[in-house]
Enzyme design. Structure first.
Site, PDB file in Angstrom:
ATOM      1  N   ASN A  43      41.862  37.462  42.166  1.00 13.31           N
ATOM      2  CA  ASN A  43      40.808  36.473  41.881  1.00 13.31           C
ATOM      3  C   ASN A  43      41.305  35.166  41.265  1.00 13.31           C
ATOM      4  O   ASN A  43      40.603  34.166  41.303  1.00 13.31           O
ATOM      5  CB  ASN A  43      39.706  37.100  41.022  1.00 13.31           C
ATOM      6  CG  ASN A  43      40.180  37.505  39.655  1.00 13.31           C
ATOM      7  OD1 ASN A  43      41.348  37.819  39.463  1.00 13.31           O
ATOM      8  ND2 ASN A  43      39.287  37.502  38.693  1.00 13.31           N
TER       9      ASN A  43
ATOM     10  N   GLU B 223      44.782  43.891  31.244  1.00 13.03           N
ATOM     11  CA  GLU B 223      43.527  43.119  31.224  1.00 13.03           C
ATOM     12  C   GLU B 223      42.649  43.679  32.332  1.00 13.03           C
ATOM     13  O   GLU B 223      43.019  43.607  33.501  1.00 13.03           O
ATOM     14  CB  GLU B 223      43.804  41.626  31.448  1.00 13.03           C
ATOM     15  CG  GLU B 223      44.410  40.933  30.248  1.00 13.03           C
ATOM     16  CD  GLU B 223      43.536  41.002  29.006  1.00 13.03           C
ATOM     17  OE1 GLU B 223      42.295  41.175  29.138  1.00 13.03           O
ATOM     18  OE2 GLU B 223      44.083  40.910  27.896  1.00 13.03           O
TER      19      GLU B 223
ATOM     20  N   CYS C 128      36.624  38.423  35.677  1.00 13.12           N
ATOM     21  CA  CYS C 128      36.363  39.489  34.702  1.00 13.12           C
ATOM     22  C   CYS C 128      35.586  38.942  33.511  1.00 13.12           C
ATOM     23  O   CYS C 128      35.015  39.697  32.746  1.00 13.12           O
ATOM     24  CB  CYS C 128      37.653  40.166  34.267  1.00 13.12           C
ATOM     25  SG  CYS C 128      38.821  39.032  33.567  1.00 13.12           S
TER      26      CYS C 128
HETATM   27  C1  UN1 Z   1      38.493  32.476  33.030  1.00 15.07           C
HETATM   28  O1  UN1 Z   1      37.348  32.902  32.871  1.00 15.07           O
HETATM   29  O2  UN1 Z   1      38.749  31.262  32.933  1.00 15.07           O
HETATM   30  O3  UN1 Z   1      40.617  38.123  35.967  1.00 15.07           O
HETATM   31  C2  UN1 Z   1      39.646  33.326  33.291  1.00 15.07           C
HETATM   32  C3  UN1 Z   1      39.875  37.390  35.319  1.00 15.07           C
HETATM   33  C4  UN1 Z   1      40.351  36.933  33.974  1.00 15.07           C
HETATM   34  C5  UN1 Z   1      40.549  35.481  33.924  1.00 15.07           C
HETATM   35  C6  UN1 Z   1      39.317  34.732  33.620  1.00 15.07           C
HETATM   36  N1  UN1 Z   1      41.569  37.623  33.653  1.00 15.07           N
HETATM   37  O4  UN1 Z   1      38.810  37.064  35.765  1.00 15.07           O
END
Ligand code: UN1
Length: 478
Positions: free
Chosen positions: A149, A247, A281
Protein backbone atom coordinates in the site's frame (compact mmCIF):
# COMPACT_ATOMS: atom_id res chain seq x y z
CA UNK A 1 7.59 -8.51 -23.13
CA UNK A 2 9.76 -5.73 -21.75
CA UNK A 3 13.24 -6.59 -20.50
CA UNK A 4 12.60 -7.93 -16.97
CA UNK A 5 13.97 -6.06 -13.97
CA UNK A 6 16.21 -8.34 -11.91
CA UNK A 7 17.02 -8.95 -8.28
CA UNK A 8 20.16 -7.54 -6.70
CA UNK A 9 22.25 -10.07 -4.80
CA UNK A 10 25.75 -9.23 -3.62
CA UNK A 11 25.95 -6.33 -6.08
CA UNK A 12 24.98 -8.48 -9.10
CA UNK A 13 21.66 -8.30 -10.93
CA UNK A 14 20.42 -11.89 -11.02
CA UNK A 15 17.69 -13.37 -13.22
CA UNK A 16 14.53 -15.16 -12.15
CA UNK A 17 11.00 -15.96 -13.34
CA UNK A 18 9.74 -12.80 -15.04
CA UNK A 19 6.31 -11.83 -13.73
CA UNK A 20 4.05 -9.08 -15.09
CA UNK A 21 3.27 -6.09 -12.85
CA UNK A 22 -0.34 -5.17 -13.65
CA UNK A 23 -1.95 -1.73 -13.38
CA UNK A 24 -5.10 -1.96 -11.20
CA UNK A 25 -6.63 1.02 -13.05
CA UNK A 26 -6.27 -0.79 -16.38
CA UNK A 27 -5.54 -4.49 -16.34
CA UNK A 28 -4.42 -4.38 -19.98
CA UNK A 29 -1.53 -2.12 -18.98
CA UNK A 30 1.57 -4.08 -17.97
CA UNK A 31 3.79 -1.80 -15.89
CA UNK A 32 6.78 -4.06 -16.51
CA UNK A 33 8.15 -7.52 -15.84
CA UNK A 34 9.97 -8.29 -12.62
CA UNK A 35 12.00 -11.35 -11.75
CA UNK A 36 10.82 -13.43 -8.83
CA UNK A 37 13.75 -14.59 -6.70
CA UNK A 38 14.18 -18.20 -5.64
CA UNK A 39 14.71 -19.32 -2.05
CA UNK A 40 18.35 -20.02 -2.93
CA UNK A 41 18.80 -16.49 -4.21
CA UNK A 42 17.28 -15.18 -0.98
CA UNK A 43 19.79 -17.27 0.97
CA UNK A 44 22.62 -15.96 -1.22
CA UNK A 45 21.37 -12.44 -0.50
CA UNK A 46 21.50 -13.07 3.24
CA UNK A 47 25.05 -14.46 2.91
CA UNK A 48 26.08 -11.41 0.87
CA UNK A 49 24.59 -9.06 3.45
CA UNK A 50 26.38 -10.93 6.22
CA UNK A 51 29.70 -10.69 4.37
CA UNK A 52 29.22 -6.97 3.71
CA UNK A 53 28.33 -6.12 7.30
CA UNK A 54 31.75 -5.78 8.99
CA UNK A 55 33.03 -3.21 6.49
CA UNK A 56 29.75 -1.32 6.13
CA UNK A 57 29.18 -1.04 9.87
CA UNK A 58 32.61 0.58 10.14
CA UNK A 59 32.11 3.20 7.41
CA UNK A 60 32.24 6.76 8.64
CA UNK A 61 29.08 8.77 9.26
CA UNK A 62 30.09 10.98 6.35
CA UNK A 63 30.32 8.08 3.89
CA UNK A 64 26.84 6.90 4.81
CA UNK A 65 25.51 10.45 4.78
CA UNK A 66 26.78 11.01 1.23
CA UNK A 67 25.01 7.94 -0.14
CA UNK A 68 21.68 8.68 1.55
CA UNK A 69 21.86 12.30 0.37
CA UNK A 70 22.51 11.27 -3.22
CA UNK A 71 19.55 8.88 -3.07
CA UNK A 72 17.31 11.61 -1.68
CA UNK A 73 18.33 14.03 -4.42
CA UNK A 74 17.68 11.53 -7.19
CA UNK A 75 14.27 10.48 -5.82
CA UNK A 76 13.24 14.13 -5.61
CA UNK A 77 14.54 14.94 -9.08
CA UNK A 78 12.52 12.01 -10.48
CA UNK A 79 9.38 12.56 -8.39
CA UNK A 80 7.00 12.88 -11.38
CA UNK A 81 8.30 9.71 -13.04
CA UNK A 82 8.46 7.65 -9.84
CA UNK A 83 5.11 9.01 -8.62
CA UNK A 84 3.56 7.94 -11.92
CA UNK A 85 5.13 4.48 -11.64
CA UNK A 86 3.75 4.21 -8.10
CA UNK A 87 0.24 5.20 -9.16
CA UNK A 88 0.40 2.86 -12.12
CA UNK A 89 1.36 -0.19 -10.09
CA UNK A 90 -0.57 0.48 -6.86
CA UNK A 91 -3.54 2.58 -7.95
CA UNK A 92 -3.36 5.60 -5.68
CA UNK A 93 -3.93 8.90 -7.47
CA UNK A 94 -1.06 10.65 -9.21
CA UNK A 95 -1.09 13.42 -6.59
CA UNK A 96 -0.85 10.77 -3.87
CA UNK A 97 1.84 8.91 -5.80
CA UNK A 98 3.99 12.00 -6.25
CA UNK A 99 3.35 13.02 -2.63
CA UNK A 100 4.51 9.62 -1.41
CA UNK A 101 7.63 9.84 -3.59
CA UNK A 102 8.51 13.24 -2.15
CA UNK A 103 8.03 11.77 1.30
CA UNK A 104 10.49 8.97 0.46
CA UNK A 105 13.04 11.60 -0.61
CA UNK A 106 12.47 13.51 2.64
CA UNK A 107 13.00 10.32 4.64
CA UNK A 108 16.38 9.71 2.99
CA UNK A 109 17.26 13.36 3.55
CA UNK A 110 16.29 13.07 7.23
CA UNK A 111 18.37 9.93 7.79
CA UNK A 112 21.28 11.41 5.84
CA UNK A 113 21.21 14.05 8.59
CA UNK A 114 20.89 11.42 11.30
CA UNK A 115 24.13 9.82 10.04
CA UNK A 116 25.89 13.00 11.16
CA UNK A 117 24.33 12.99 14.62
CA UNK A 118 25.68 9.85 16.25
CA UNK A 119 24.89 9.69 19.94
CA UNK A 120 26.69 8.34 22.94
CA UNK A 121 27.22 8.99 26.62
CA UNK A 122 30.34 9.14 28.70
CA UNK A 123 29.85 8.99 32.45
CA UNK A 124 31.63 8.10 35.65
CA UNK A 125 31.11 4.65 37.10
CA UNK A 126 29.77 4.23 40.62
CA UNK A 127 33.15 2.58 41.29
CA UNK A 128 36.23 4.76 41.77
CA UNK A 129 38.65 4.97 38.88
CA UNK A 130 36.25 3.52 36.33
CA UNK A 131 34.65 5.23 33.34
CA UNK A 132 31.55 4.14 31.46
CA UNK A 133 30.72 4.67 27.79
CA UNK A 134 27.31 4.00 26.31
CA UNK A 135 27.27 3.63 22.53
CA UNK A 136 24.96 2.34 19.86
CA UNK A 137 26.14 -0.29 17.38
CA UNK A 138 24.67 -1.69 14.21
CA UNK A 139 22.89 -5.02 14.61
CA UNK A 140 23.87 -6.93 11.46
CA UNK A 141 21.68 -8.22 8.64
CA UNK A 142 18.20 -6.70 8.71
CA UNK A 143 15.34 -8.42 6.89
CA UNK A 144 12.89 -5.88 5.48
CA UNK A 145 9.46 -7.03 4.33
CA UNK A 146 7.11 -4.35 3.04
CA UNK A 147 3.43 -4.18 2.02
CA UNK A 148 1.87 -3.07 -1.25
CA UNK A 149 0.00 0.00 0.00
CA UNK A 150 2.99 2.37 0.30
CA UNK A 151 5.33 1.04 -2.40
CA UNK A 152 8.06 3.65 -1.87
CA UNK A 153 7.51 5.35 1.52
CA UNK A 154 7.52 2.22 3.68
CA UNK A 155 10.63 0.74 1.99
CA UNK A 156 12.24 4.19 2.47
CA UNK A 157 11.42 4.41 6.16
CA UNK A 158 12.88 0.98 6.81
CA UNK A 159 15.89 1.05 4.44
CA UNK A 160 17.07 4.60 5.28
CA UNK A 161 17.44 4.10 9.05
CA UNK A 162 18.85 0.58 8.57
CA UNK A 163 21.66 1.97 6.38
CA UNK A 164 22.10 5.12 8.48
CA UNK A 165 22.83 3.01 11.55
CA UNK A 166 25.28 0.74 9.72
CA UNK A 167 23.25 -2.39 9.03
CA UNK A 168 23.11 -4.44 5.84
CA UNK A 169 19.82 -5.44 4.26
CA UNK A 170 17.83 -8.16 2.57
CA UNK A 171 14.74 -6.45 1.19
CA UNK A 172 11.58 -8.20 0.01
CA UNK A 173 8.92 -5.84 -1.33
CA UNK A 174 5.29 -6.92 -1.77
CA UNK A 175 4.82 -9.10 -4.82
CA UNK A 176 2.12 -6.75 -6.16
CA UNK A 177 4.35 -3.64 -6.32
CA UNK A 178 7.95 -4.48 -7.30
CA UNK A 179 8.31 -1.37 -9.50
CA UNK A 180 9.05 1.33 -6.92
CA UNK A 181 11.11 -1.10 -4.86
CA UNK A 182 13.30 -1.93 -7.84
CA UNK A 183 13.71 1.77 -8.73
CA UNK A 184 14.66 2.60 -5.15
CA UNK A 185 17.25 -0.18 -4.95
CA UNK A 186 18.69 0.84 -8.32
CA UNK A 187 19.03 4.43 -7.07
CA UNK A 188 20.79 3.35 -3.87
CA UNK A 189 23.05 0.94 -5.74
CA UNK A 190 24.18 3.69 -8.11
CA UNK A 191 24.48 6.14 -5.22
CA UNK A 192 27.50 4.10 -4.16
CA UNK A 193 26.45 1.38 -1.75
CA UNK A 194 29.13 -1.32 -1.59
CA UNK A 195 28.15 -4.73 -2.97
CA UNK A 196 26.03 -6.80 -0.61
CA UNK A 197 24.94 -3.92 1.64
CA UNK A 198 21.46 -3.76 0.10
CA UNK A 199 20.05 -6.86 -1.55
CA UNK A 200 16.72 -6.99 -3.36
CA UNK A 201 14.74 -10.22 -3.54
CA UNK A 202 11.35 -9.73 -5.15
CA UNK A 203 8.75 -12.47 -5.09
CA UNK A 204 6.33 -14.34 -2.94
CA UNK A 205 6.16 -14.41 0.84
CA UNK A 206 5.84 -18.19 0.79
CA UNK A 207 9.21 -18.52 -1.01
CA UNK A 208 11.38 -15.45 -0.51
CA UNK A 209 9.78 -14.21 2.72
CA UNK A 210 10.03 -17.69 4.19
CA UNK A 211 13.76 -17.95 3.39
CA UNK A 212 14.38 -14.60 5.09
CA UNK A 213 12.36 -15.22 8.24
CA UNK A 214 13.78 -18.70 8.75
CA UNK A 215 17.41 -17.61 8.56
CA UNK A 216 19.30 -17.34 11.85
CA UNK A 217 21.67 -14.96 10.04
CA UNK A 218 18.94 -12.31 9.86
CA UNK A 219 19.59 -10.48 13.12
CA UNK A 220 16.58 -8.21 12.98
CA UNK A 221 13.29 -8.34 11.09
CA UNK A 222 11.10 -5.35 10.27
CA UNK A 223 7.73 -6.05 8.71
CA UNK A 224 4.64 -4.06 7.78
CA UNK A 225 1.59 -6.00 6.71
CA UNK A 226 -1.34 -7.99 7.97
CA UNK A 227 -1.96 -8.71 11.63
CA UNK A 228 -1.89 -12.54 11.44
CA UNK A 229 1.37 -12.59 9.47
CA UNK A 230 3.01 -10.04 11.77
CA UNK A 231 1.95 -11.96 14.87
CA UNK A 232 3.36 -15.21 13.45
CA UNK A 233 6.63 -13.51 12.52
CA UNK A 234 6.97 -12.04 16.01
CA UNK A 235 6.62 -15.50 17.55
CA UNK A 236 9.09 -16.99 15.10
CA UNK A 237 11.53 -14.15 15.78
CA UNK A 238 11.33 -14.81 19.51
CA UNK A 239 12.37 -18.43 18.92
CA UNK A 240 15.43 -17.17 17.05
CA UNK A 241 16.12 -14.49 19.70
CA UNK A 242 16.00 -11.93 16.92
CA UNK A 243 14.90 -8.31 17.16
CA UNK A 244 11.48 -7.83 15.62
CA UNK A 245 9.48 -4.79 14.60
CA UNK A 246 5.97 -5.50 13.35
CA UNK A 247 3.56 -2.88 12.01
CA UNK A 248 0.21 -4.49 11.48
CA UNK A 249 -3.42 -3.57 11.23
CA UNK A 250 -5.69 -0.91 12.57
CA UNK A 251 -9.37 -0.33 13.25
CA UNK A 252 -8.91 3.33 13.85
CA UNK A 253 -11.65 5.36 15.50
CA UNK A 254 -12.53 8.92 14.59
CA UNK A 255 -14.76 10.61 17.17
CA UNK A 256 -17.02 13.48 16.14
CA UNK A 257 -18.36 15.50 19.07
CA UNK A 258 -21.42 17.72 18.87
CA UNK A 259 -19.25 20.82 19.37
CA UNK A 260 -17.05 19.99 16.35
CA UNK A 261 -16.70 22.15 13.28
CA UNK A 262 -18.60 19.72 11.05
CA UNK A 263 -16.83 20.88 7.87
CA UNK A 264 -13.49 20.00 9.46
CA UNK A 265 -14.89 16.74 10.79
CA UNK A 266 -16.31 15.71 7.41
CA UNK A 267 -13.04 16.50 5.64
CA UNK A 268 -11.17 14.39 8.19
CA UNK A 269 -13.53 11.46 7.70
CA UNK A 270 -13.55 11.59 3.89
CA UNK A 271 -9.77 11.85 3.76
CA UNK A 272 -9.06 9.39 6.59
CA UNK A 273 -11.54 6.74 5.52
CA UNK A 274 -11.46 6.90 1.74
CA UNK A 275 -8.35 8.55 0.34
CA UNK A 276 -5.72 6.12 -0.91
CA UNK A 277 -8.84 3.95 -1.44
CA UNK A 278 -8.96 3.27 2.32
CA UNK A 279 -5.90 1.07 1.93
CA UNK A 280 -3.94 2.43 4.88
CA UNK A 281 -3.41 0.84 8.25
CA UNK A 282 -4.08 4.32 9.64
CA UNK A 283 -7.43 4.67 7.83
CA UNK A 284 -10.47 5.73 9.89
CA UNK A 285 -12.90 2.85 9.81
CA UNK A 286 -15.03 3.54 12.89
CA UNK A 287 -16.70 6.96 12.86
CA UNK A 288 -18.03 7.50 16.37
CA UNK A 289 -20.60 10.31 16.35
CA UNK A 290 -22.50 12.02 19.17
CA UNK A 291 -26.25 11.47 18.77
CA UNK A 292 -27.08 15.18 18.84
CA UNK A 293 -25.45 15.78 15.45
CA UNK A 294 -25.57 12.22 14.13
CA UNK A 295 -28.25 12.53 11.43
CA UNK A 296 -26.96 15.86 10.21
CA UNK A 297 -23.39 14.56 10.04
CA UNK A 298 -24.26 11.33 8.25
CA UNK A 299 -26.28 13.32 5.69
CA UNK A 300 -23.31 15.62 5.17
CA UNK A 301 -20.94 12.69 4.65
CA UNK A 302 -23.35 11.00 2.24
CA UNK A 303 -23.58 14.18 0.18
CA UNK A 304 -19.80 14.63 0.01
CA UNK A 305 -19.27 10.95 -0.78
CA UNK A 306 -21.63 10.97 -3.71
CA UNK A 307 -19.49 13.69 -5.28
CA UNK A 308 -16.23 11.72 -4.92
CA UNK A 309 -14.67 10.90 -8.27
CA UNK A 310 -13.50 7.30 -8.46
CA UNK A 311 -11.45 6.39 -11.50
CA UNK A 312 -8.14 5.74 -13.22
CA UNK A 313 -5.32 6.70 -10.88
CA UNK A 314 -3.61 8.75 -13.59
CA UNK A 315 -6.67 10.77 -14.66
CA UNK A 316 -6.34 14.32 -13.48
CA UNK A 317 -9.77 14.60 -11.86
CA UNK A 318 -9.66 11.28 -10.00
CA UNK A 319 -9.86 11.58 -6.20
CA UNK A 320 -9.98 7.87 -5.42
CA UNK A 321 -8.13 5.28 -7.46
CA UNK A 322 -8.97 1.60 -7.83
CA UNK A 323 -8.72 -1.12 -5.22
CA UNK A 324 -5.35 -2.84 -5.57
CA UNK A 325 -6.56 -6.12 -7.07
CA UNK A 326 -9.48 -8.47 -7.57
CA UNK A 327 -8.96 -10.42 -4.36
CA UNK A 328 -8.93 -7.27 -2.21
CA UNK A 329 -12.05 -6.03 -4.00
CA UNK A 330 -13.81 -9.34 -3.41
CA UNK A 331 -12.89 -9.12 0.26
CA UNK A 332 -14.27 -5.56 0.47
CA UNK A 333 -17.52 -6.75 -1.13
CA UNK A 334 -17.74 -9.66 1.29
CA UNK A 335 -17.55 -7.16 4.16
CA UNK A 336 -20.32 -5.07 2.59
CA UNK A 337 -22.52 -8.19 2.70
CA UNK A 338 -21.43 -8.99 6.25
CA UNK A 339 -22.35 -5.43 7.31
CA UNK A 340 -25.81 -5.73 5.77
CA UNK A 341 -26.41 -9.12 7.32
CA UNK A 342 -25.38 -7.76 10.73
CA UNK A 343 -28.11 -5.12 10.47
CA UNK A 344 -25.99 -2.09 9.60
CA UNK A 345 -27.59 0.37 7.16
CA UNK A 346 -25.63 0.96 3.96
CA UNK A 347 -25.97 4.71 3.44
CA UNK A 348 -24.30 4.52 0.05
CA UNK A 349 -21.48 3.15 -2.06
CA UNK A 350 -19.78 -0.22 -1.95
CA UNK A 351 -20.68 -1.20 -5.50
CA UNK A 352 -18.29 -1.73 -8.40
CA UNK A 353 -18.24 0.94 -11.07
CA UNK A 354 -17.13 0.73 -14.69
CA UNK A 355 -14.76 3.19 -16.25
CA UNK A 356 -13.17 3.49 -19.71
CA UNK A 357 -10.50 1.00 -18.71
CA UNK A 358 -10.95 -2.34 -17.00
CA UNK A 359 -9.91 -1.83 -13.38
CA UNK A 360 -10.96 -2.61 -9.82
CA UNK A 361 -13.16 0.42 -9.19
CA UNK A 362 -15.39 0.54 -6.12
CA UNK A 363 -17.43 3.43 -4.72
CA UNK A 364 -16.54 4.25 -1.12
CA UNK A 365 -19.06 2.75 1.28
CA UNK A 366 -20.56 4.15 4.46
CA UNK A 367 -22.55 2.12 6.96
CA UNK A 368 -24.73 3.80 9.61
CA UNK A 369 -26.57 2.37 12.63
CA UNK A 370 -23.55 0.26 13.51
CA UNK A 371 -22.63 -1.12 16.88
CA UNK A 372 -19.06 -1.66 17.95
CA UNK A 373 -19.51 -5.42 18.25
CA UNK A 374 -20.29 -5.92 14.56
CA UNK A 375 -17.57 -7.59 12.52
CA UNK A 376 -17.39 -4.53 10.26
CA UNK A 377 -16.46 -2.53 13.37
CA UNK A 378 -13.93 -5.04 14.68
CA UNK A 379 -12.05 -6.52 11.72
CA UNK A 380 -9.72 -4.59 9.47
CA UNK A 381 -11.24 -4.41 5.97
CA UNK A 382 -8.41 -2.48 4.27
CA UNK A 383 -10.71 -0.88 1.73
CA UNK A 384 -12.91 2.20 1.29
CA UNK A 385 -15.50 1.11 3.85
CA UNK A 386 -16.36 2.98 7.05
CA UNK A 387 -18.93 2.42 9.80
CA UNK A 388 -20.74 5.11 11.77
CA UNK A 389 -21.41 4.25 15.41
CA UNK A 390 -23.76 6.61 17.27
CA UNK A 391 -22.97 7.38 20.92
CA UNK A 392 -24.66 9.29 23.74
CA UNK A 393 -21.77 11.44 24.94
CA UNK A 394 -17.99 11.91 25.05
CA UNK A 395 -17.37 9.27 27.72
CA UNK A 396 -19.13 6.62 25.67
CA UNK A 397 -17.28 7.77 22.56
CA UNK A 398 -13.93 7.30 24.29
CA UNK A 399 -14.94 3.88 25.62
CA UNK A 400 -16.06 2.75 22.15
CA UNK A 401 -12.90 4.18 20.56
CA UNK A 402 -10.77 2.12 22.94
CA UNK A 403 -12.87 -1.03 22.68
CA UNK A 404 -10.83 -2.71 19.94
CA UNK A 405 -7.99 -5.18 19.70
CA UNK A 406 -6.03 -2.59 17.70
CA UNK A 407 -4.39 0.68 18.77
CA UNK A 408 -2.63 2.43 15.93
CA UNK A 409 -4.22 5.85 15.37
CA UNK A 410 -7.23 7.57 17.00
CA UNK A 411 -8.78 10.87 16.00
CA UNK A 412 -11.25 13.36 17.39
CA UNK A 413 -13.05 16.38 15.96
CA UNK A 414 -13.94 18.87 18.66
CA UNK A 415 -13.59 22.57 19.45
CA UNK A 416 -13.30 21.81 23.16
CA UNK A 417 -9.85 22.01 24.72
CA UNK A 418 -11.13 19.91 27.61
CA UNK A 419 -12.19 16.97 25.43
CA UNK A 420 -9.21 17.28 23.08
CA UNK A 421 -6.82 17.15 26.04
CA UNK A 422 -8.66 14.27 27.69
CA UNK A 423 -8.74 12.30 24.43
CA UNK A 424 -5.02 12.81 23.80
CA UNK A 425 -4.28 11.41 27.25
CA UNK A 426 -6.75 8.55 27.26
CA UNK A 427 -6.98 7.21 23.70
CA UNK A 428 -5.29 3.80 23.71
CA UNK A 429 -3.40 4.35 20.48
CA UNK A 430 0.16 5.03 19.42
CA UNK A 431 -0.90 8.15 17.52
CA UNK A 432 -3.67 10.63 18.33
CA UNK A 433 -5.02 13.24 15.93
CA UNK A 434 -7.07 16.29 16.95
CA UNK A 435 -9.07 17.86 14.12
CA UNK A 436 -6.89 15.94 11.67
CA UNK A 437 -7.44 12.67 9.77
CA UNK A 438 -6.21 9.48 11.47
CA UNK A 439 -4.02 8.82 8.41
CA UNK A 440 -1.19 10.93 7.06
CA UNK A 441 1.80 11.18 9.36
CA UNK A 442 5.07 13.12 9.51
CA UNK A 443 8.36 11.41 8.70
CA UNK A 444 10.46 12.87 11.52
CA UNK A 445 8.46 11.63 14.52
CA UNK A 446 7.71 8.15 15.86
CA UNK A 447 5.21 5.96 14.04
CA UNK A 448 3.56 2.96 15.60
CA UNK A 449 0.75 1.67 17.72
CA UNK A 450 -0.32 -0.39 20.69
CA UNK A 451 -2.06 -3.70 21.28
CA UNK A 452 -2.39 -5.86 18.14
CA UNK A 453 -1.36 -3.01 15.83
CA UNK A 454 2.36 -2.98 16.55
CA UNK A 455 5.06 -5.02 18.17
CA UNK A 456 8.56 -3.80 18.96
CA UNK A 457 10.09 -0.34 18.92
CA UNK A 458 8.64 2.59 16.98
CA UNK A 459 9.59 3.39 13.40
CA UNK A 460 10.77 6.73 11.99
CA UNK A 461 12.57 9.78 13.26
CA UNK A 462 15.18 9.53 16.00
CA UNK A 463 13.18 6.71 17.61
CA UNK A 464 14.15 4.42 14.71
CA UNK A 465 17.52 3.97 16.45
CA UNK A 466 15.79 1.83 19.08
CA UNK A 467 15.24 -0.88 16.54
CA UNK A 468 18.14 -0.42 14.15
CA UNK A 469 20.89 -0.34 16.77
CA UNK A 470 21.89 -2.26 19.83
CA UNK A 471 23.24 -0.51 22.92
CA UNK A 472 26.69 -1.25 24.32
CA UNK A 473 27.91 -0.26 27.78
CA UNK A 474 31.71 -0.28 28.05
CA UNK A 475 33.61 0.02 31.36
CA UNK A 476 37.24 1.11 31.47
CA UNK A 477 39.55 1.14 34.46
CA UNK A 478 41.46 4.39 34.42
C1 UN1 B 1 0.17 7.29 6.82
O1 UN1 B 1 -0.98 7.23 7.26
O2 UN1 B 1 0.64 8.37 6.41
O3 UN1 B 1 0.68 0.64 6.07
C2 UN1 B 1 1.08 6.16 6.77
C3 UN1 B 1 0.22 1.71 6.47
C4 UN1 B 1 1.02 2.49 7.46
C5 UN1 B 1 1.47 3.78 6.93
C6 UN1 B 1 0.46 4.85 7.05
N1 UN1 B 1 2.14 1.70 7.88
O4 UN1 B 1 -0.84 2.09 6.05
Amino acid sequence: MTEPKLNLVGGQWVAGDATPNINPSDTSDIVGHYARATADQARDAIAAAKAAFPAWSRTTPLERHAILRRASDEILARKEELGRLLSREEGKTLAEGIGETVRAAQIFDYFAGECLRPEGELLPSVRPGVGVEITREAIGVVGIITPWNFPIAIPAWKIAPALCHGNTIVFKPADLVPGCAWALVDILHRAGLPDGVLNLVMGRGSVVGKAIVESPDVAALTFTGSQPTGAALAVQSAHLMRKAQMEMGGKNPFVVLADADLDVAADCVINGAFFSTGQRCTASSRIIVEEEIHDQFVAKLAEQMSALRVGHALSEDTQIGPVVDESQLTQNEAYIEIGKSEGARLVGGGHRVERDTKGFFQMPALFADCTNDMRIAREEIFGPVASVIPVRDYDTALAVANDTEFGLSAGIATTSLKYATHFKRNAEAGMVMVNLPTAGVDFHVPFGGRKASSYGPREQGRYAAEFFTTVKTAYTAA
